[in-house]
Write an enzyme that holds these catalytic residues in place. Structure first.
Site, PDB file in Angstrom:
ATOM      1  N   HIS A  13       0.870  -1.193   0.000  1.00 31.03           N
ATOM      2  CA  HIS A  13       0.000   0.000   0.000  1.00 31.03           C
ATOM      3  C   HIS A  13       0.896   1.229   0.000  1.00 31.03           C
ATOM      4  O   HIS A  13       1.448   1.618   1.033  1.00 31.03           O
ATOM      5  CB  HIS A  13      -0.907   0.007   1.228  1.00 31.03           C
ATOM      6  CG  HIS A  13      -1.877   1.155   1.274  1.00 31.03           C
ATOM      7  ND1 HIS A  13      -3.186   0.991   1.649  1.00 31.03           N
ATOM      8  CD2 HIS A  13      -1.744   2.476   0.998  1.00 31.03           C
ATOM      9  CE1 HIS A  13      -3.818   2.157   1.600  1.00 31.03           C
ATOM     10  NE2 HIS A  13      -2.946   3.090   1.219  1.00 31.03           N
ATOM     11  N   HIS A  15       1.503   5.334  -1.897  1.00 35.07           N
ATOM     12  CA  HIS A  15       1.030   6.415  -2.786  1.00 35.07           C
ATOM     13  C   HIS A  15       2.242   7.023  -3.484  1.00 35.07           C
ATOM     14  O   HIS A  15       3.132   7.548  -2.804  1.00 35.07           O
ATOM     15  CB  HIS A  15       0.294   7.488  -1.985  1.00 35.07           C
ATOM     16  CG  HIS A  15      -0.919   6.953  -1.295  1.00 35.07           C
ATOM     17  ND1 HIS A  15      -2.164   6.953  -1.883  1.00 35.07           N
ATOM     18  CD2 HIS A  15      -1.068   6.354  -0.086  1.00 35.07           C
ATOM     19  CE1 HIS A  15      -3.040   6.384  -1.046  1.00 35.07           C
ATOM     20  NE2 HIS A  15      -2.396   6.011   0.034  1.00 35.07           N
ATOM     21  N   LYS A  99      -9.377  -0.708  -5.568  1.00 37.62           N
ATOM     22  CA  LYS A  99      -9.345   0.026  -4.301  1.00 37.62           C
ATOM     23  C   LYS A  99     -10.642   0.784  -4.100  1.00 37.62           C
ATOM     24  O   LYS A  99     -11.046   1.585  -4.938  1.00 37.62           O
ATOM     25  CB  LYS A  99      -8.156   1.002  -4.291  1.00 37.62           C
ATOM     26  CG  LYS A  99      -8.055   1.864  -3.027  1.00 37.62           C
ATOM     27  CD  LYS A  99      -7.690   1.046  -1.810  1.00 37.62           C
ATOM     28  CE  LYS A  99      -7.780   1.868  -0.521  1.00 37.62           C
ATOM     29  NZ  LYS A  99      -6.631   2.765  -0.365  1.00 37.62           N
ATOM     30  N   HIS A 136     -10.517   0.999   1.911  1.00 42.17           N
ATOM     31  CA  HIS A 136     -10.291   2.052   2.902  1.00 42.17           C
ATOM     32  C   HIS A 136     -11.498   1.953   3.820  1.00 42.17           C
ATOM     33  O   HIS A 136     -12.590   2.379   3.462  1.00 42.17           O
ATOM     34  CB  HIS A 136     -10.186   3.435   2.257  1.00 42.17           C
ATOM     35  CG  HIS A 136      -9.866   4.493   3.279  1.00 42.17           C
ATOM     36  ND1 HIS A 136      -8.671   5.152   3.314  1.00 42.17           N
ATOM     37  CD2 HIS A 136     -10.584   4.948   4.335  1.00 42.17           C
ATOM     38  CE1 HIS A 136      -8.658   5.978   4.360  1.00 42.17           C
ATOM     39  NE2 HIS A 136      -9.820   5.884   4.991  1.00 42.17           N
ATOM     40  N   HIS A 171      -4.569  -0.432   6.242  1.00 43.97           N
ATOM     41  CA  HIS A 171      -4.069   0.413   7.345  1.00 43.97           C
ATOM     42  C   HIS A 171      -4.946   0.363   8.603  1.00 43.97           C
ATOM     43  O   HIS A 171      -5.516   1.371   9.010  1.00 43.97           O
ATOM     44  CB  HIS A 171      -3.866   1.855   6.891  1.00 43.97           C
ATOM     45  CG  HIS A 171      -4.908   2.426   5.961  1.00 43.97           C
ATOM     46  ND1 HIS A 171      -6.248   2.421   6.264  1.00 43.97           N
ATOM     47  CD2 HIS A 171      -4.804   3.011   4.739  1.00 43.97           C
ATOM     48  CE1 HIS A 171      -6.918   2.984   5.276  1.00 43.97           C
ATOM     49  NE2 HIS A 171      -6.060   3.342   4.335  1.00 43.97           N
ATOM     50  N   ASP A 244       1.233   2.633   3.531  1.00 41.92           N
ATOM     51  CA  ASP A 244       0.390   3.810   3.310  1.00 41.92           C
ATOM     52  C   ASP A 244       1.239   5.070   3.311  1.00 41.92           C
ATOM     53  O   ASP A 244       0.796   6.131   3.750  1.00 41.92           O
ATOM     54  CB  ASP A 244      -0.742   3.907   4.340  1.00 41.92           C
ATOM     55  CG  ASP A 244      -1.786   4.948   3.935  1.00 41.92           C
ATOM     56  OD1 ASP A 244      -1.853   5.297   2.744  1.00 41.92           O
ATOM     57  OD2 ASP A 244      -2.533   5.403   4.817  1.00 41.92           O
TER      58      ASP A 244
HETATM   59  C1  NCD Z   1      -3.674   8.950   1.838  1.00 46.40           C
HETATM   60  C2  NCD Z   1      -3.241   9.924   0.737  1.00 46.40           C
HETATM   61  O1  NCD Z   1      -2.744  11.017   1.090  1.00 46.40           O
HETATM   62  O2  NCD Z   1      -3.348   9.603  -0.433  1.00 46.40           O
HETATM   63  N1  NCD Z   1      -3.786   9.664   3.082  1.00 46.40           N
HETATM   64  C3  NCD Z   1      -3.774   9.156   4.327  1.00 46.40           C
HETATM   65  O3  NCD Z   1      -3.952   9.919   5.287  1.00 46.40           O
HETATM   66  N2  NCD Z   1      -3.583   7.885   4.536  1.00 46.40           N
HETATM   67  C4  NCD Z   1      -4.933   8.277   1.426  1.00 46.40           C
HETATM   68  C5  NCD Z   1      -5.321   7.089   2.255  1.00 46.40           C
HETATM   69  O4  NCD Z   1      -4.740   6.018   2.127  1.00 46.40           O
HETATM   70  O5  NCD Z   1      -6.229   7.242   3.082  1.00 46.40           O
HETATM   71 ZN    ZN Z   2      -3.356   5.033   1.477  1.00 46.44          ZN
END
Ligand code: NCD
Ligand code: ZN
Length: 336
Positions: A13, A15, A99, A136, A171, A244
């Protein structure tokens, strides 16, 4: 312990964002992980095979010089129903999971879904085609600390309605979520972040306001953190690493309406070594970072290795224009 050699970790996971920033975030990730599962809440969101193809190429282009072995698996955003043909095409471009974001609960989820049952036709196809469903798990209108707990009814229902669908509750941050995943069938697993192993709400608002610890789902009470730690350090294959890691620029975090997300990719593995070591569970680290996740996703286990030595590492104030977890402090382990 002076040094530790482990398989090159998987992050199920992460970003990586889009545009110029993507190059930096991807490069940093590729030095820590051998394989990642990239989330689709980019701007615009990843929803088509063409977008996935381009996204994958951009990531591999950014990492090929420094980490030619780096592999990226993709997700697409479940913000509408997809046809079987569309899903098959997404698979061909590297998608292994869909997702799901509920409406408005996190970064770039304004196109999220208000009623998960509206997507049951597609979820049934995901089951048929052997995709993983990543959730999520937060209920939009609940009180912020109760959102994950309130979502769990949907998780139980999904597991029952789609008994062959592999589902990952992403998460996890609460004792209730850890308990729910433990009690559901083997088709239901959970990712655990580094920050939810370490932080509670006190670390965000207990003293001074700490925007770089602000994320969704919110770190909660000590009992919740301890429940997440207990399952992470249990050796149960349902629980594995998904960092995450969610970088936002320093400006987007340090302002009057700050973005949610912790940038943990630069420090995730050294911190995990320390946490597993302090818990007396170092022998379970390898499965947590490079075993159980691959098994759940049906991927071969990683064969490449990485060695960390016990040598202090100073974490810069910013990495790639974002403030990482443990910025400006020293952490115990460094890659050899
Ligand atoms: C994540 C993001 O910034 O893309 N933010 C977060 O607080 N975890 C998105 C997510 O996974 O919820
Ligand atoms: Zn995330």
């Amino acid at each position: 312990m002076k040094q530790i050699t482990i398989p090159l970790p998987d992050d199920f996971h992460i970003h990586l964002r889009q545009g110029d920033a993507l190059r930096e975030y991807a490069k940093t990730a590729s030095l820590q992980f051998g394989r990642v599962l990239a989330m689709p809440n980019t701007v615009p969101p990843l929803t088509t095979p063409e977008q996935l193809k381009k996204y994958r190429e951009e990531i591999l282009d950014a990492t090929s010089a420094t980490a030619p072995h780096f592999e990226v698996y993709l997700t697409f955003k479940l913000n509408k129903n997809y046809s079987e043909n569309e899903l098959t095409e997404l698979r061909k471009q590297g998608a292994i999971a869909a997702k799901y974001y509920p409406f408005g609960v996190t970064t770039n989820s304004q196109d999220g879904i208000k009623n998960i049952e509206d997507l049951y036709p597609t979820i049934s196809l995901l089951e048929k085609l052997n995709f993983v469903l990543c959730l999520h798990g937060e209920e939009p209108n609940a009180f912020c600390l109760d959102r994950e707990k309130e979502f769990l009814k949907h998780l139980s229902k999904l597991a029952k309605e789609f008994p062959n669908l592999r589902i990952v509750l992403e998460h996890i941050s609460s004792a209730e979520a850890a308990e729910a995943v433990l009690n559901l069938p083997a088709t239901v697993a959970a990712t655990i972040t580094v920050h939810h192993l370490i932080l509670t709400l006190d670390d965000i608002i207990g003293d001074s306001l700490m925007p770089h610890h602000f994320c969704k789902p919110l770190p909660k009470f000590p009992k919740d953190r301890d429940a997440v730690r207990a399952v992470a350090f249990s050796g149960n294959p349902k629980f594995f690493l998904g960092t995450d890691s969610a970088p936002h620029t320093k400006e987007k975090k340090e302002c009057c309406c700050g973005a949610a997300g912790v940038y943990s990719a630069p420090v995730a593995i050294p911190i995990l070594i320390t946490e597993f070591e302090n818990a007396g569970k170092l022998e379970l680290l390898e499965n947590f970072v490079a075993g159980f996740g691959a098994d759940f996703y049906g991927l071969p286990r990683q064969t490449k290795k990485i060695t960390y030595i016990k040598e202090n590492q100073k974490i810069p104030e910013t990495v790639d224009g974002s403030v990482p977890l443990y910025a400006g402090t020293e952490i115990l382990y460094s890659p050899l």
